[in-house]
Design a protein around this motif. Structure first.
Motif, short mmCIF file in Angstrom:
data_model
loop_
_atom_site.label_atom_id
_atom_site.label_comp_id
_atom_site.label_asym_id
_atom_site.label_seq_id
_atom_site.Cartn_x
_atom_site.Cartn_y
_atom_site.Cartn_z
N TRP A 273 13.55 -1.78 -6.63
CA TRP A 273 13.31 -1.95 -5.20
C TRP A 273 13.19 -3.44 -4.84
CZ3 TRP A 273 10.20 0.78 -8.56
CH2 TRP A 273 9.04 0.13 -8.98
N ARG A 274 13.34 -3.70 -3.57
CA ARG A 274 13.31 -5.04 -3.01
C ARG A 274 11.88 -5.37 -2.57
NH1 ARG A 274 17.26 -8.28 -0.17
NH2 ARG A 274 16.36 -9.48 1.55
N ILE A 275 11.40 -6.56 -2.92
CA ILE A 275 10.10 -7.07 -2.50
C ILE A 275 10.38 -8.19 -1.50
CG2 ILE A 275 7.98 -8.22 -3.24
CD1 ILE A 275 8.43 -6.87 -6.00
N ASP A 276 10.00 -8.00 -0.25
CA ASP A 276 10.48 -8.88 0.82
C ASP A 276 9.34 -9.46 1.64
OD1 ASP A 276 11.97 -10.21 2.71
OD2 ASP A 276 13.24 -8.51 3.22
N GLY A 277 8.84 -10.62 1.22
CA GLY A 277 7.84 -11.33 2.00
C GLY A 277 6.45 -10.75 1.96
N GLU A 278 6.08 -10.17 0.85
CA GLU A 278 4.77 -9.54 0.74
C GLU A 278 3.71 -10.56 0.28
OE1 GLU A 278 4.78 -5.96 -1.53
OE2 GLU A 278 6.72 -5.30 -0.75
N PHE A 279 2.46 -10.28 0.57
CA PHE A 279 1.38 -11.07 0.01
C PHE A 279 1.41 -10.90 -1.51
CE2 PHE A 279 -0.02 -10.43 4.33
CZ PHE A 279 -0.60 -11.65 4.66
N SER A 280 1.20 -11.99 -2.23
CA SER A 280 1.34 -11.94 -3.68
C SER A 280 0.42 -10.92 -4.32
CB SER A 280 1.09 -13.33 -4.29
OG SER A 280 -0.20 -13.80 -3.95
N LYS A 281 -0.74 -10.71 -3.74
CA LYS A 281 -1.68 -9.75 -4.32
C LYS A 281 -1.20 -8.31 -4.14
CE LYS A 281 -4.54 -9.47 -0.13
NZ LYS A 281 -5.88 -9.70 0.44
N GLU A 282 -0.21 -8.08 -3.26
CA GLU A 282 0.28 -6.73 -3.01
C GLU A 282 1.56 -6.42 -3.78
OE1 GLU A 282 0.73 -6.40 1.18
OE2 GLU A 282 -1.43 -6.35 1.56
N VAL A 283 2.13 -7.41 -4.47
CA VAL A 283 3.40 -7.19 -5.15
C VAL A 283 3.31 -6.07 -6.17
CG1 VAL A 283 5.03 -8.24 -6.77
CG2 VAL A 283 4.27 -9.51 -4.76
N ALA A 284 2.18 -5.98 -6.86
CA ALA A 284 2.00 -4.96 -7.89
C ALA A 284 1.51 -3.63 -7.35
CB ALA A 284 1.02 -5.46 -8.95
N THR A 287 1.98 1.28 -3.45
CA THR A 287 1.83 2.04 -2.21
C THR A 287 2.88 1.73 -1.15
OG1 THR A 287 -0.56 2.14 -2.59
CG2 THR A 287 0.21 2.63 -0.37
N PRO A 288 3.20 0.44 -0.86
CA PRO A 288 4.14 0.17 0.23
C PRO A 288 5.51 0.81 0.00
CG PRO A 288 3.01 -1.84 -0.46
CD PRO A 288 2.69 -0.79 -1.47
N VAL A 289 6.12 1.25 1.10
CA VAL A 289 7.48 1.78 1.05
C VAL A 289 8.44 0.60 1.04
CG1 VAL A 289 9.20 3.18 2.22
CG2 VAL A 289 6.80 3.88 2.25
N ARG A 290 9.29 0.53 0.01
CA ARG A 290 10.20 -0.61 -0.13
C ARG A 290 11.65 -0.15 -0.19
NH1 ARG A 290 5.94 -2.07 -4.24
NH2 ARG A 290 4.70 -3.77 -3.35
#
Length: 328
Positions: A273-284, A287-290
């Protein structure tokens, strides 16, 4: 307000935007008179503008900033500021409706709404700093290309970075990477075993651990750079098996980032999946839909990003389950 320091200016704008989101958001009746001085300045409002012109400028400024947010944040930002509000719902009603549609509780949506407001304020201040030539920004990245090759317990990262100098006589470009430890709680990276090799464009100097899993070093070009000069660095990092994602989290602006990951044929992940502009603490955080990405027939996956904002993470994540962090 231009005499206010950057941090204080960001804090003021964040509070002004929180005021704008109340009620009907940008369509509230009192907006032209109640908008704060930092927001009015950033929107180009003049003292002799009529109320209608003030509103138009403020709405255009907020809308323009929202459209520059990472894709995963834009929908919520439009709701927060009332840009999409056909029923003229109030702020809390808009959040509640968004939460139901996203299957998230109200507290989660409120927290993310605060994060969106702060991110919009940060974008606005960063843009103003670039236009004014912020002396605290020594350089920015014009283009970053990373190729990540996974071979069992070994990983190679090939990075080509083109920077643009903002300073006279720029000789040291500070760089850092965070290397995931794959569950080695309380452990640390072995600096001696971490290979950082310059291939072209200058020298790698003074590598040092700045935290348990973060390595900083200096890239030195072959000659000092002047404002506007562009220069390419190409280097390789070799490390042990990493956690299942790779991100760029820039300290300064990055115009374009291209990431290519090659997986072993027998160890392809079940999802990417793509990680697009997230807070670094949320990368892992799973939960978020990506946005899902597709691995091609050769085992490679690619993602492109433009206009990366400082302190936000952009990259690719994949299954399986161990979570740590690798950032460029």
């Amino acid at each position: 307000m231009r005499g206010v320091d950057t941090d204080r200016r960001l804090e003021i704008l964040n509070q002004e935007l929180k005021h704008v989101r109340k009620g009907l958001g940008v369509h509230q009746v009192g907006l032209p008179a109640s908008a704060g001085p930092v927001l009015r300045e950033l929107a180009g409002v003049r003292a002799d503008d009529a109320p209608g012109a003030v509103r138009d400028k403020l709405v255009a400024a907020v809308r323009g900033l929202v459209e520059r947010l990472p894709q995963g944040r834009r929908a919520l930002a439009r709701v927060v500021f009332g840009l999409d509000n056909p029923t003229n719902a109030g702020y809390t009603t808009r959040l509640a409706e968004f939460g139901r549609a996203a299957d998230r509780d109200v507290r989660t949506i409120q927290r993310r709404a605060d994060e969106v407001v702060y991110l919009v304020a940060e974008l606005a201040c960063a843009a103003a700093a670039r236009e004014g030539g912020d002396p605290g920004v020594p350089w920015h990245t014009k283009r970053l290309q990373v190729r990540l090759v996974l071979r069992g317990a070994e990983v190679e990262v090939f990075e080509t970075r083109r920077i643009v100098s903002h300073q006279r006589g720029l000789t040291d470009v500070r760089h850092a990477i965070s290397v995931g430890r794959l569950g080695l709680a309380g452990g640390s990276v072995d600096l001696a075993a971490l290979g950082i090799d310059e291939i072209s464009g200058g020298e790698v100097r003074s590598p040092a651990m700045v935290s348990a899993d973060r390595v900083a070093f200096t890239l030195r070009p072959p000659h000092p750079l002047e404002p506007g000069d562009e220069h390419d660095f190409f280097f390789r990092v070799r490390t042990g098996e990493i956690a299942p994602f790779y991100c760029c989290t820039p300290e300064f602006d990055c115009e374009r980032f291209t990431l290519n990951i090659r997986f072993e044929p027998k160890r392809r992940p079940s999802g990417v999946w793509r990680i697009d502009g997230e807070f670094s603490k949320e990368v892992a955080d799973p939960t978020p839909v990506r946005q899902p990405l597709r691995i091609d027939d050769t085992g490679e996956v690619r993602a492109d990003f433009t206009n990366l904002r400082p302190a936000r993470s952009y990259g690719i994540g994949w299954a399986p389950t161990s979570w740590a962090s690798t950032e460029s």
